[in-house]
Design a protein around this motif. Structure first.
Motif, short mmCIF file in Angstrom:
data_model
loop_
_atom_site.label_atom_id
_atom_site.label_comp_id
_atom_site.label_asym_id
_atom_site.label_seq_id
_atom_site.Cartn_x
_atom_site.Cartn_y
_atom_site.Cartn_z
N CYS A 64 0.84 -1.21 0.00
CA CYS A 64 0.00 0.00 0.00
C CYS A 64 0.87 1.25 0.00
O CYS A 64 0.66 2.18 -0.78
CB CYS A 64 -0.93 0.00 1.21
SG CYS A 64 -1.90 1.49 1.39
N SER A 66 -2.02 5.46 -5.27
CA SER A 66 -3.48 5.49 -5.08
C SER A 66 -3.85 5.04 -3.67
O SER A 66 -4.71 5.64 -3.01
CB SER A 66 -4.16 4.61 -6.13
OG SER A 66 -3.72 3.27 -5.96
N CYS A 67 -3.17 4.01 -3.18
CA CYS A 67 -3.48 3.50 -1.84
C CYS A 67 -3.08 4.53 -0.78
O CYS A 67 -3.83 4.76 0.17
CB CYS A 67 -2.74 2.18 -1.62
SG CYS A 67 -3.17 1.39 -0.06
N THR A 115 -5.64 7.38 -0.77
CA THR A 115 -6.92 6.95 -0.19
C THR A 115 -6.80 6.77 1.33
O THR A 115 -7.64 7.24 2.09
CB THR A 115 -7.39 5.62 -0.83
OG1 THR A 115 -7.46 5.81 -2.24
CG2 THR A 115 -8.74 5.21 -0.33
N GLN A 116 -5.72 6.12 1.76
CA GLN A 116 -5.57 5.86 3.19
C GLN A 116 -5.24 7.14 3.97
O GLN A 116 -5.67 7.30 5.11
CB GLN A 116 -4.50 4.80 3.45
CG GLN A 116 -4.84 3.41 2.92
CD GLN A 116 -6.20 2.91 3.35
OE1 GLN A 116 -7.10 2.75 2.53
NE2 GLN A 116 -6.39 2.67 4.63
N SER A 164 -8.41 8.95 4.33
CA SER A 164 -9.23 8.19 5.26
C SER A 164 -8.78 8.47 6.70
O SER A 164 -9.60 8.68 7.60
CB SER A 164 -9.11 6.70 4.90
OG SER A 164 -9.34 5.89 6.00
N ARG A 198 -11.26 11.87 -7.87
CA ARG A 198 -10.09 11.04 -8.15
C ARG A 198 -8.85 11.93 -8.06
O ARG A 198 -8.79 12.98 -8.70
CB ARG A 198 -10.16 10.47 -9.56
CG ARG A 198 -11.27 9.48 -9.73
CD ARG A 198 -10.71 8.12 -9.48
NE ARG A 198 -11.78 7.12 -9.38
CZ ARG A 198 -11.56 5.92 -8.92
NH1 ARG A 198 -10.38 5.58 -8.47
NH2 ARG A 198 -12.53 5.05 -8.85
N VAL A 202 -9.10 7.85 -4.03
CA VAL A 202 -10.52 8.20 -4.06
C VAL A 202 -10.84 9.05 -2.83
O VAL A 202 -10.53 8.66 -1.71
CB VAL A 202 -11.39 6.92 -4.02
CG1 VAL A 202 -12.86 7.27 -4.13
CG2 VAL A 202 -10.98 5.96 -5.13
N ARG A 216 -5.27 4.16 12.48
CA ARG A 216 -6.43 3.34 12.15
C ARG A 216 -6.50 3.04 10.66
O ARG A 216 -6.81 1.92 10.25
CB ARG A 216 -7.71 4.02 12.62
CG ARG A 216 -8.04 3.60 14.04
CD ARG A 216 -9.37 4.08 14.51
NE ARG A 216 -10.45 3.77 13.60
CZ ARG A 216 -11.67 4.26 13.71
NH1 ARG A 216 -11.94 5.07 14.73
NH2 ARG A 216 -12.60 3.94 12.86
N SER A 217 -6.22 4.05 9.82
CA SER A 217 -6.39 3.81 8.38
C SER A 217 -5.31 2.88 7.84
O SER A 217 -5.60 1.95 7.11
CB SER A 217 -6.46 5.13 7.63
OG SER A 217 -5.22 5.59 7.26
N SER A 269 -5.46 -0.73 9.55
CA SER A 269 -6.48 -1.67 9.06
C SER A 269 -5.92 -2.53 7.93
O SER A 269 -6.44 -3.60 7.64
CB SER A 269 -7.72 -0.91 8.60
OG SER A 269 -7.44 -0.22 7.40
N ILE A 270 -4.86 -2.07 7.27
CA ILE A 270 -4.24 -2.87 6.20
C ILE A 270 -3.11 -3.73 6.77
O ILE A 270 -3.03 -4.92 6.48
CB ILE A 270 -3.70 -1.93 5.10
CG1 ILE A 270 -4.87 -1.25 4.38
CG2 ILE A 270 -2.84 -2.71 4.09
CD1 ILE A 270 -4.47 -0.25 3.35
N PRO A 330 -4.72 -5.39 11.04
CA PRO A 330 -6.15 -5.14 11.27
C PRO A 330 -6.68 -5.63 12.62
O PRO A 330 -7.62 -5.06 13.15
CB PRO A 330 -6.84 -5.88 10.13
CG PRO A 330 -5.83 -6.82 9.59
CD PRO A 330 -4.50 -6.22 9.84
#
Lengths: 300, 423
Positions: A9, A14-15, A18-19, A22, A144, A149, A264-265, A268-269, A272
């Motif tokens: 990630c 992109s990861c 997003t993270q 998040s 995007r 995202v 946390r974000s 979780s990867i 978790p």
């Protein structure tokens, strides 16, 4: 533990985007709540264990205003103001009576308020979860950015929380009101001897702290289920933030909220099943190596 | 004749409860059998507060209609049924305490355990000690009745069972997966007994029917978790072709609201066993269209006059729509009423259990117009299982496909052997 997934990630734009966003979303909502807790503690030297209930009431108030007006912005503002006023009443009627008392007494008063407010929510709004739904102005496709995202509403949440935090910092640091509050936090009786009605300032600070919780509830309302008792879980995390950042430090609350959000974000990867454990581990390490918190100072 | 009280303990009640607990340890079941006069009290530990309060509310709704009819017909030997409903908040230790309290202090002669799985196992252990009749009406975790080590002769289940849903759902999912080339799967289910076992069983049977399926990501949010942001982004990053979720109730509502923001349902096929229930579909403001939705309760499944009448009557009397838990509890109540008729009103746990074991009831919730309490493991079979495609408005489900029970029985037997439950 899935550290390979975490490394994969971190190596993907992109990861990461997003993270990161998040983590900021989680963190900024926590910041709004924790900043209220820390502000009240820093000035009044009381721990408001009922702060989660104010967050819950904020969410329900926003839901109600939204049903009445159909405007999310009016609802959010209305909820913050309503909870701020409620906070002032709570401070005058109950909390002011336990200033200087031991923590157990303060805890009992707050716990009573938590139980009463949970039951009142059940009586007024019912036990079934409510959902505000996304206001039409935010029902947009996600943005995007570098392959990541970002939902438009979450971007608004992050910016709104940051703006509120900045405004709070400016009020405390740059205004006469803030100077008096800071002086009262250090030596209330001396400020009172100068002819300033310190009690009014105490009530105002409690009101502002409560309004922050109300604003957090209003920001959370479109994306979270509204249920009696919903303030409890977020209260625990906001206390972790307050302890890590330093009791009484708004900047500390901001930094610690981001730390917890990112834990946390990304956790979780990568880990978790141990995210909560890591949050408490960070808190324990801070308490061992800097008991006053990252930005706190030894309190009176 | 329903009293709803909070499970919160006063000092006096705690002392009374403690005293009664000590007393039951000394004298046991005789104290219960002496209480067979007056109303037949049925204790209902359930969840009436928090995110899934709807579970308790609609469970009681399902029970009430059946018991009201029984009472209106005069009851049995002049005895009517009185429900005593208590809030356990879904916490195992509270559910056990409330159940003991219902039996010892409130003199309940039967327990209708309308708990979720998180607390049903705790209730089962109380029943093992006291031996009253108990029907678990909401817990779907398969092992509760399938595992012989957990077997209690006077405990039954009218809730649908995870393994049944998993076999039926796995078959359905595999057909879709083959047709659409869905190979990489992610899961997102609550982190407790039901979520874990249900998801493992569903994926096992999806793989059984389509060997190309592989699980590339698993998410286990906590039960009643308020924020799913990191779970949703984790699922997005997994870039799976399909997702299975056993989230339910308010948790599922919050997850859908938050997943919608990221457009998660546009990026992958989603299978949600607990989506097709009025408690969820009425709360989600942006209901996702085209999600594969497990059949819970729907007024058009089955599309019969009896089902529509039951739905209309429920809405009329309860002022809200029924859920999956409503029919499961209505069936539980029917079994109790029928058993009472067979025992001539004797509520003795053993006698009631003998009456219920293997009993077949005429029911609109059955595939062939009836449901059966299977004697070998005290669990309900022949109820309607299936999946359909979600619609954003009434009837909320289209193309519902009912699963056949014969293949379910066959594979369930193999599963039990694999688990070491039968030889």
């Amino acid at each position: 533990m899935d550290l390979d997934a975490l490394l994969r990630c971190v190596g993907t734009t992109s990861c990461v985007v997003t993270q990161l966003t998040s983590g900021m979303i989680i963190g900024m909502l926590l910041f709004l709540i924790a900043s209220g807790v820390t502000l009240i503690f820093g000035v009044l030297n009381v721990i408001n264990f009922a702060h989660g209930s104010l967050y819950m009431i904020g969410a329900y108030a926003a839901w109600t205003f939204y049903q009445l007006t159909g405007s999310y912005f009016v609802s959010a503002l209305g909820a913050a103001v309503a909870v701020g006023v409620l906070g002032v009443l709570f401070e005058r009627a109950l909390m002011s009576k336990v200033y200087g008392s031991n923590v157990l007494m303060q805890l009992l008063v707050c716990y009573a308020v938590v139980l009463i407010s949970d039951d009142l929510i059940k009586i007024i709004w019912g036990p079934v979860p409510l959902s505000m739904g996304m206001p039409p102005e935010f029902r947009l496709p996600p943005i995007r950015f570098m392959g990541g995202v970002i939902p438009p509403f979450y971007l608004f949440m992050i910016l709104a929380a940051m703006a509120i935090g900045l405004l709070l910092w400016l009020v405390i640091v740059r205004t006469r009101f803030g100077s008096i509050v800071r002086a009262a936090a250090i030596n209330g009786p001396m400020v009172s001897a100068l002819g300033i009605r310190v009690n009014l300032y105490y009530a105002a600070v409690f009101g502002i702290g409560s309004a922050l919780a109300g604003a957090a509830g209003a920001l959370a309302a479109p994306v979270r289920s509204l249920t009696p008792g919903m303030g409890f879980s977020i209260l625990i995390e906001s206390f972790i933030v307050t302890v890590i950042g330093g009791m009484g430090s708004i900047v500390g609350a901001f930094v610690a909220s981001i730390i917890i959000g990112l834990t946390r974000s990304f956790g979780s990867i990568g880990f978790p099943l141990f995210v909560d454990g890591v949050m408490f581990l960070i808190m324990a390490l801070v308490l061992i190596f800097k008991p006053s918190g990252l930005f706190g100072r030894a309190h009176r | 004749m329903t009293s709803i009280e909070s499970g919160r303990a006063s000092r006096r009640r705690v002392l009374k409860g403690a005293g009664a607990m000590a007393a039951v340890g000394l004298v046991g079941a005789p104290a219960i059998s002496k209480a067979q006069t007056g109303a037949i009290k049925i204790g209902v530990p359930t969840i009436l507060s928090g995110r899934v309060a709807i579970l308790g509310q609609t469970s009681v709704g399902g029970l009430k209609d059946v018991f009201d009819k029984f009472n209106a017909a005069g009851g049995i030997n002049g005895r009517k049924i009185e429900m005593v409903v208590r809030d356990s908040k879904g916490a195992p230790q509270e559910a056990a305490k409330v159940t003991r309290d219902l039996i010892n202090n409130d003199k309940c002669e039967i327990i209708l355990d309308a708990e979720a799985s998180s607390a049903a196992f705790a209730v089962q252990e109380v029943i093992r000690e006291v031996g009253v009749l108990c029907i678990h009406s909401n817990s779907e975790t398969s092992s509760l009745t399938a595992d012989p080590k957990l077997h209690v002769p006077t405990a039954f289940r009218t809730a649908r069972q995870g393994i049944h849903d998993a076999i039926g759902g796995g078959d359905y999912a595999a057909k879709i997966a083959k047709a659409k080339g869905l190979k990489k799967w992610a899961t997102c289910s609550p982190d407790y007994a039901y979520g874990r076992s249900n998801t493992a069983e569903f994926m096992e049977y999806a793989k059984h029917f389509d060997g190309n399926i592989q699980v590339v990501e698993e998410s286990w949010p906590k039960l009643f978790q308020p924020d799913y942001t990191e779970v949703v982004t984790k699922l997005l990053n997994a870039k799976a072709d399909a997702m299975y979720s056993a989230l339910w109730g308010g948790d599922l509502v919050a997850f859908i609201d938050q997943a919608n923001l990221y457009g998660l349902f546009d990026k992958q096929a989603s299978f949600m066993v607990n989506l097709g229930d009025y408690g969820v579909v009425d709360q989600v403001k942006q209901f996702p269209q085209g999600v594969y939705s497990g059949g819970r309760y729907n007024r058009v499944v089955p599309p019969t006059k009896e089902n529509e009448e039951w739905y209309q009557n429920y809405v009329k009397t309860q002022k809200h729509k029924p859920t999956n838990w409503s029919w499961e509890n209505a069936v539980a109540a029917e079994f109790i009423v029928e058993a009472l008729k067979k025992t001539n009103g004797d509520t003795n746990g053993k006698k009631m259990a003998e009456a219920i074991k293997g009993m077949t009831l005429k029911s609109q919730f059955g595939t062939k117009g009836s449901v059966t309490m299977r004697a070998e493991d005290n669990t309900l079979v022949d109820y309607i299982i299936g999946y359909g495609v979600s619609l954003s408005k009434e009837p909320y489900v289209a193309d519902f496909q009912s699963s056949a029970w014969e293949p379910i029985f066959e594979l369930e037997k193999q599963w039990k052997k694999k688990q070491g439950y039968i030889s």
